[in-house]
Every structure is written in structure tokens, then in C-alpha cells.
Design a protein around this motif. Structure first.
Motif, PDB file in Angstrom:
ATOM      1  N   PRO A  28       0.796  -1.231   0.000  1.00 43.33           N
ATOM      2  CA  PRO A  28       0.000   0.000   0.000  1.00 43.33           C
ATOM      3  C   PRO A  28       0.826   1.278   0.000  1.00 43.33           C
ATOM      4  O   PRO A  28       0.466   2.250  -0.670  1.00 43.33           O
ATOM      5  CB  PRO A  28      -0.826  -0.109   1.275  1.00 43.33           C
ATOM      6  CG  PRO A  28      -0.860  -1.550   1.596  1.00 43.33           C
ATOM      7  CD  PRO A  28       0.406  -2.132   1.067  1.00 43.33           C
ATOM      8  N   HIS A  29       1.946   1.311   0.721  1.00 43.79           N
ATOM      9  CA  HIS A  29       2.722   2.554   0.761  1.00 43.79           C
ATOM     10  C   HIS A  29       3.368   2.833  -0.601  1.00 43.79           C
ATOM     11  O   HIS A  29       3.508   3.983  -1.001  1.00 43.79           O
ATOM     12  CB  HIS A  29       3.762   2.510   1.878  1.00 43.79           C
ATOM     13  CG  HIS A  29       4.836   1.480   1.689  1.00 43.79           C
ATOM     14  ND1 HIS A  29       4.638   0.145   1.965  1.00 43.79           N
ATOM     15  CD2 HIS A  29       6.108   1.594   1.256  1.00 43.79           C
ATOM     16  CE1 HIS A  29       5.748  -0.521   1.703  1.00 43.79           C
ATOM     17  NE2 HIS A  29       6.653   0.329   1.275  1.00 43.79           N
ATOM     18  N   LEU A  30       3.716   1.798  -1.354  1.00 38.51           N
ATOM     19  CA  LEU A  30       4.269   2.020  -2.691  1.00 38.51           C
ATOM     20  C   LEU A  30       3.178   2.407  -3.686  1.00 38.51           C
ATOM     21  O   LEU A  30       3.415   3.203  -4.599  1.00 38.51           O
ATOM     22  CB  LEU A  30       5.014   0.777  -3.174  1.00 38.51           C
ATOM     23  CG  LEU A  30       6.310   0.455  -2.436  1.00 38.51           C
ATOM     24  CD1 LEU A  30       6.927  -0.820  -2.985  1.00 38.51           C
ATOM     25  CD2 LEU A  30       7.293   1.600  -2.551  1.00 38.51           C
ATOM     26  N   GLN A  31       1.981   1.850  -3.533  1.00 39.73           N
ATOM     27  CA  GLN A  31       0.872   2.249  -4.392  1.00 39.73           C
ATOM     28  C   GLN A  31       0.534   3.718  -4.177  1.00 39.73           C
ATOM     29  O   GLN A  31       0.271   4.449  -5.134  1.00 39.73           O
ATOM     30  CB  GLN A  31      -0.361   1.401  -4.103  1.00 39.73           C
ATOM     31  CG  GLN A  31      -0.386   0.088  -4.807  1.00 39.73           C
ATOM     32  CD  GLN A  31      -1.694  -0.642  -4.555  1.00 39.73           C
ATOM     33  OE1 GLN A  31      -2.332  -0.480  -3.516  1.00 39.73           O
ATOM     34  NE2 GLN A  31      -2.076  -1.467  -5.504  1.00 39.73           N
ATOM     35  N   ALA A  32       0.537   4.168  -2.932  1.00 39.71           N
ATOM     36  CA  ALA A  32       0.247   5.573  -2.637  1.00 39.71           C
ATOM     37  C   ALA A  32       1.307   6.472  -3.256  1.00 39.71           C
ATOM     38  O   ALA A  32       0.989   7.520  -3.826  1.00 39.71           O
ATOM     39  CB  ALA A  32       0.176   5.785  -1.133  1.00 39.71           C
ATOM     40  N   ALA A  33       2.571   6.077  -3.168  1.00 38.96           N
ATOM     41  CA  ALA A  33       3.641   6.878  -3.761  1.00 38.96           C
ATOM     42  C   ALA A  33       3.506   6.918  -5.276  1.00 38.96           C
ATOM     43  O   ALA A  33       3.704   7.960  -5.911  1.00 38.96           O
ATOM     44  CB  ALA A  33       4.997   6.317  -3.364  1.00 38.96           C
ATOM     45  N   GLN A  34       3.148   5.776  -5.874  1.00 37.22           N
ATOM     46  CA  GLN A  34       2.996   5.727  -7.329  1.00 37.22           C
ATOM     47  C   GLN A  34       1.846   6.633  -7.777  1.00 37.22           C
ATOM     48  O   GLN A  34       1.976   7.371  -8.756  1.00 37.22           O
ATOM     49  CB  GLN A  34       2.731   4.299  -7.767  1.00 37.22           C
ATOM     50  CG  GLN A  34       2.642   4.133  -9.265  1.00 37.22           C
ATOM     51  CD  GLN A  34       2.324   2.693  -9.667  1.00 37.22           C
ATOM     52  OE1 GLN A  34       1.760   1.935  -8.875  1.00 37.22           O
ATOM     53  NE2 GLN A  34       2.676   2.342 -10.866  1.00 37.22           N
ATOM     54  N   MET A  35       0.728   6.597  -7.062  1.00 38.97           N
ATOM     55  CA  MET A  35      -0.408   7.435  -7.431  1.00 38.97           C
ATOM     56  C   MET A  35      -0.101   8.911  -7.237  1.00 38.97           C
ATOM     57  O   MET A  35      -0.635   9.760  -7.946  1.00 38.97           O
ATOM     58  CB  MET A  35      -1.633   7.026  -6.627  1.00 38.97           C
ATOM     59  CG  MET A  35      -2.183   5.680  -7.019  1.00 38.97           C
ATOM     60  SD  MET A  35      -3.622   5.225  -6.075  1.00 38.97           S
ATOM     61  CE  MET A  35      -4.806   6.370  -6.758  1.00 38.97           C
ATOM     62  N   GLN A  36       0.764   9.232  -6.293  1.00 43.28           N
ATOM     63  CA  GLN A  36       1.103  10.622  -6.028  1.00 43.28           C
ATOM     64  C   GLN A  36       1.916  11.207  -7.179  1.00 43.28           C
ATOM     65  O   GLN A  36       1.769  12.376  -7.515  1.00 43.28           O
ATOM     66  CB  GLN A  36       1.887  10.722  -4.736  1.00 43.28           C
ATOM     67  CG  GLN A  36       2.197  12.139  -4.319  1.00 43.28           C
ATOM     68  CD  GLN A  36       2.933  12.176  -2.993  1.00 43.28           C
ATOM     69  OE1 GLN A  36       3.299  11.150  -2.445  1.00 43.28           O
ATOM     70  NE2 GLN A  36       3.142  13.361  -2.481  1.00 43.28           N
ATOM     71  N   PHE A  37       2.770  10.394  -7.803  1.00 43.33           N
ATOM     72  CA  PHE A  37       3.649  10.918  -8.839  1.00 43.33           C
ATOM     73  C   PHE A  37       3.093  10.784 -10.247  1.00 43.33           C
ATOM     74  O   PHE A  37       3.613  11.389 -11.174  1.00 43.33           O
ATOM     75  CB  PHE A  37       5.014  10.232  -8.757  1.00 43.33           C
ATOM     76  CG  PHE A  37       5.770  10.603  -7.518  1.00 43.33           C
ATOM     77  CD1 PHE A  37       6.118  11.923  -7.273  1.00 43.33           C
ATOM     78  CD2 PHE A  37       6.105   9.650  -6.584  1.00 43.33           C
ATOM     79  CE1 PHE A  37       6.803  12.272  -6.124  1.00 43.33           C
ATOM     80  CE2 PHE A  37       6.793   9.987  -5.436  1.00 43.33           C
ATOM     81  CZ  PHE A  37       7.142  11.307  -5.202  1.00 43.33           C
ATOM     82  N   LEU A  38       2.036  10.000 -10.446  1.00 39.47           N
ATOM     83  CA  LEU A  38       1.439   9.883 -11.770  1.00 39.47           C
ATOM     84  C   LEU A  38       0.567  11.110 -12.049  1.00 39.47           C
ATOM     85  O   LEU A  38      -0.127  11.594 -11.167  1.00 39.47           O
ATOM     86  CB  LEU A  38       0.588   8.619 -11.859  1.00 39.47           C
ATOM     87  CG  LEU A  38       1.337   7.305 -11.892  1.00 39.47           C
ATOM     88  CD1 LEU A  38       0.345   6.150 -11.915  1.00 39.47           C
ATOM     89  CD2 LEU A  38       2.246   7.228 -13.099  1.00 39.47           C
ATOM     90  N   PRO A  39       0.575  11.584 -13.282  1.00 35.22           N
ATOM     91  CA  PRO A  39      -0.299  12.724 -13.591  1.00 35.22           C
ATOM     92  C   PRO A  39      -1.757  12.266 -13.605  1.00 35.22           C
ATOM     93  O   PRO A  39      -2.058  11.142 -14.019  1.00 35.22           O
ATOM     94  CB  PRO A  39       0.158  13.149 -14.985  1.00 35.22           C
ATOM     95  CG  PRO A  39       0.767  11.930 -15.578  1.00 35.22           C
ATOM     96  CD  PRO A  39       1.357  11.163 -14.427  1.00 35.22           C
ATOM     97  N   PRO A  40      -2.675  13.101 -13.147  1.00 36.26           N
ATOM     98  CA  PRO A  40      -4.083  12.711 -13.147  1.00 36.26           C
ATOM     99  C   PRO A  40      -4.628  12.661 -14.575  1.00 36.26           C
ATOM    100  O   PRO A  40      -4.199  13.430 -15.452  1.00 36.26           O
ATOM    101  CB  PRO A  40      -4.762  13.813 -12.337  1.00 36.26           C
ATOM    102  CG  PRO A  40      -3.860  14.978 -12.453  1.00 36.26           C
ATOM    103  CD  PRO A  40      -2.462  14.422 -12.597  1.00 36.26           C
TER     104      PRO A  40
END
Length: 66
Positions: A26-38
Motif C-alpha cells: 500500500p505505501h508504494l501504491q500511494a507513492a505511485q499514485m502521487q507521482f502519476l499525472p491525473p
């Protein structure tokens, strides 16, 4: 009382499996979603996509009916 505890434990175990079946922690998924453009599209782009899908569906139905 023991059967109720066993049933509760069983459903708790199923819930934990469902929550943890992701490929990334989960912590890596959150980081990935934070850096991907919406993915944001305008209304016009959305309407064009819907119309194109409707036309493709109409063409597919007429091809199947013919």
C-alpha cells in the motif's frame, strides 16, 4: 461460543486476503499514485469518446444483424 469465534476469524481472514492481494504494498501504491499525472479530460473529449463508442456499437450490431 467457539463456533462463533471460528466464523468471525474465518471472515476476518478472508477480508485480510482481499485487502492484501495487490501487486504492490500500500505505501508504494500511494507513492505511485502521487507521482502519476491525473487523467483529466474535458467534457467535449468525453462526449466525443462516448459518441465514438456508440457509433462502434451501432456498426457492430448492424454487422451482426446483416
Amino acid at each position: 461460543m467457539l463456533s462463533s469465534a471460528a466464523t468471525f476469524s474465518f471472515f476476518l481472514a478472508i477480508g485480510s486476503v482481499i485487502r492484501n492481494d495487490a501487486l504492490l504494498p500500500p505505501h508504494l501504491q500511494a507513492a505511485q499514485m502521487q507521482f502519476l499525472p491525473p487523467l483529466v479530460r474535458s467534457r467535449a473529449e468525453g462526449a466525443m469518446l462516448i459518441r465514438a463508442r456508440w457509433e462502434a456499437e451501432k456498426a457492430r450490431r448492424t454487422a451482426v444483424a446483416a
